[in-house]
Design a protein around this motif. Sequence first.
Motif: not given
Length: 87
Positions: A5-8, A23-27
């Motif tokens: 998503s585009a939240v970050i 986790i992967d993606g966030f990290r």
Amino acid sequence: STMQSAVIPIAFMCGTPVVATDIDGFRESIDHKETGYLISSPASTQDILQGLTFIEQNFFKLSQKCREKFLSTYDDRNWKDDYAWLL
């Protein structure tokens, strides 16, 4: 395992640091103690509170870093730099 998503990017656009699991993606998107706070998964309430406290105590610096990250990474004006090969 990836950000779906585009939240970050939207949070960073608004200069808002985030607390997220490591986790992967966030990290790959969040720089720990620079644009947010990463916690291990499963997260305990204490881990979340620790992240929120860190952000509260360092909000001004983190907020600036978030906006810088948005402009250098997610801003539409960077499209040509990343995808010029499509043209």
